[in-house]
Scaffold this motif. Structure first.
Motif, PDB file in Angstrom:
ATOM      1  N   ASP A   1       2.252  -4.116  -5.869  1.00 23.93           N
ATOM      2  CA  ASP A   1       1.046  -4.354  -6.667  1.00 23.93           C
ATOM      3  C   ASP A   1      -0.132  -3.529  -6.160  1.00 23.93           C
ATOM      4  OD1 ASP A   1       2.383  -6.111  -8.290  1.00 23.93           O
ATOM      5  OD2 ASP A   1       1.665  -7.917  -7.268  1.00 23.93           O
ATOM      6  N   GLY A   2      -0.088  -3.158  -4.888  1.00 21.33           N
ATOM      7  CA  GLY A   2      -1.167  -2.371  -4.318  1.00 21.33           C
ATOM      8  C   GLY A   2      -1.133  -0.901  -4.716  1.00 21.33           C
TER       9      GLY A   2
ATOM     10  N   LYS B   1      11.820  -9.323  -4.683  1.00 20.70           N
ATOM     11  CA  LYS B   1      10.376  -9.373  -4.937  1.00 20.70           C
ATOM     12  C   LYS B   1       9.648 -10.241  -3.917  1.00 20.70           C
ATOM     13  CE  LYS B   1      11.163 -10.823  -9.037  1.00 20.70           C
ATOM     14  NZ  LYS B   1      10.949 -11.433 -10.367  1.00 20.70           N
ATOM     15  N   GLN B   2      10.358 -11.166  -3.339  1.00 18.91           N
ATOM     16  CA  GLN B   2       9.744 -12.089  -2.388  1.00 18.91           C
ATOM     17  C   GLN B   2       9.066 -11.339  -1.242  1.00 18.91           C
ATOM     18  OE1 GLN B   2      12.564 -14.576  -0.374  1.00 18.91           O
ATOM     19  NE2 GLN B   2      11.025 -16.033   0.351  1.00 18.91           N
ATOM     20  N   HIS B   3       9.640 -10.216  -0.852  1.00 23.46           N
ATOM     21  CA  HIS B   3       9.128  -9.489   0.307  1.00 23.46           C
ATOM     22  C   HIS B   3       8.392  -8.197  -0.054  1.00 23.46           C
ATOM     23  CE1 HIS B   3      11.501 -12.260   2.689  1.00 23.46           C
ATOM     24  NE2 HIS B   3      12.582 -11.928   2.019  1.00 23.46           N
ATOM     25  N   LYS B   4       8.487  -7.740  -1.297  1.00 27.36           N
ATOM     26  CA  LYS B   4       7.972  -6.414  -1.633  1.00 27.36           C
ATOM     27  C   LYS B   4       6.899  -6.398  -2.720  1.00 27.36           C
ATOM     28  CE  LYS B   4      11.126  -4.514   1.073  1.00 27.36           C
ATOM     29  NZ  LYS B   4      10.782  -3.809   2.321  1.00 27.36           N
ATOM     30  N   LYS B   5       6.823  -7.440  -3.532  1.00 27.94           N
ATOM     31  CA  LYS B   5       5.971  -7.393  -4.723  1.00 27.94           C
ATOM     32  C   LYS B   5       4.491  -7.162  -4.388  1.00 27.94           C
ATOM     33  CE  LYS B   5       4.976  -9.731  -9.078  1.00 27.94           C
ATOM     34  NZ  LYS B   5       3.527  -9.460  -9.004  1.00 27.94           N
ATOM     35  N   LYS B   6       3.994  -7.793  -3.350  1.00 25.21           N
ATOM     36  CA  LYS B   6       2.577  -7.660  -3.011  1.00 25.21           C
ATOM     37  C   LYS B   6       2.222  -6.210  -2.691  1.00 25.21           C
ATOM     38  CE  LYS B   6      -1.058  -9.711  -0.160  1.00 25.21           C
ATOM     39  NZ  LYS B   6      -1.377 -10.726   0.889  1.00 25.21           N
ATOM     40  N   LYS B   7       3.085  -5.532  -1.940  1.00 26.91           N
ATOM     41  CA  LYS B   7       2.831  -4.129  -1.604  1.00 26.91           C
ATOM     42  C   LYS B   7       2.947  -3.237  -2.835  1.00 26.91           C
ATOM     43  CE  LYS B   7       4.162  -4.306   3.267  1.00 26.91           C
ATOM     44  NZ  LYS B   7       5.078  -3.777   4.313  1.00 26.91           N
TER      45      LYS B   7
END
Length: 223
Positions: A41-42, A33-39
């Motif tokens: 969420d989009g 999630k550290q590297h992927k969660k923000k994307k």
């Protein structure tokens, strides 16, 4: 080419060459999630499932109560990721689960959203590939080649669901054969043969479809 299209093209080409009808039903991806969660969420709104959720209960039964900490669902789609404590105290590990891609009683997750999720995660851990047939499979023919395990309910009732937990085929972790019409309340005769297939390296895609076909051929009565 995106990952979903690559998977579909691989299977479709095999189907055309072998007169088969294999389909993807589920996809799972382990990720950080550290590297992927923000994307992720989009893509849309993710909602945390309640503790009494049926999906959360199924995951905990399959993976262990202590391993699954929570489950997030993308809107009303059958697209989830569950948070794990395997890497505690960091709690960064999660597994995406996309299922119901081959269904008859309701719509599957939208293709473009599934494609977008896979493009963000840029990997696939394993998939379920299935074959649906309009008659009861000849399960007895498998007994000459495999050890079958029949599913028995908590009440001790024997069912028509059978598993092969040792397939003797690289990458095919498990086979399950069950009455698809009964499971989904369909007004027809329909049985599903489903293979859980691991994918060691999505960048060098290889799927054991010929090995799966040998099993499905037996269930069709082709020896």
């Amino acid at each position: 080419m995106n990952i979903l299209q690559e998977l579909e093209n691989f299977i479709n080409e095999f189907n055309q060459d072998n007169n088969e009808e294999f389909s993807i039903d589920s996809i799972r991806i382990e990720f950080s999630k550290q590297h992927k969660k923000k994307k992720l969420d989009g893509i849309g709104k993710w909602e945390k499932l309640q503790k009494n959720s049926n999906i959360l209960h199924k995951l905990k039964n399959r993976l262990g109560v202590d391993e699954v900490t929570s489950v997030m669902r993308l809107e009303k789609h059958n697209i989830y990721y569950y948070n794990s404590n395997k890497d505690k105290p960091k709690y960064r590990t999660a597994t995406m689960v996309i299922f119901g891609l081959k269904q008859y009683h309701k719509s599957p997750p939208p293709h473009h959203i599934v494609s977008k999720v896979l493009s963000i995660l840029n990997n696939v851990t394993n998939i379920d590939i299935c074959l649906d047939i309009p008659y009861k499979p000849k399960i007895e023919l498998l007994e000459n080649y495999f050890t079958l395990k029949q599913f028995i309910t908590k009440d001790g009732v024997s069912t028509d669901t059978h598993y092969i937990n040792n397939t003797n085929a690289s990458m095919i972790e498990k086979i399950v054969i069950y009455d698809k019409a009964l499971k989904n309340g369909l007004d027809c005769v329909l049985w599903r043969i489903e293979a859980l297939i691991s994918i060691p390296n999505i960048k060098v895609l290889a799927l054991p479809l010929q090995e799966f076909k040998r099993i499905t051929d037996l269930l069709k009565g082709i020896e």
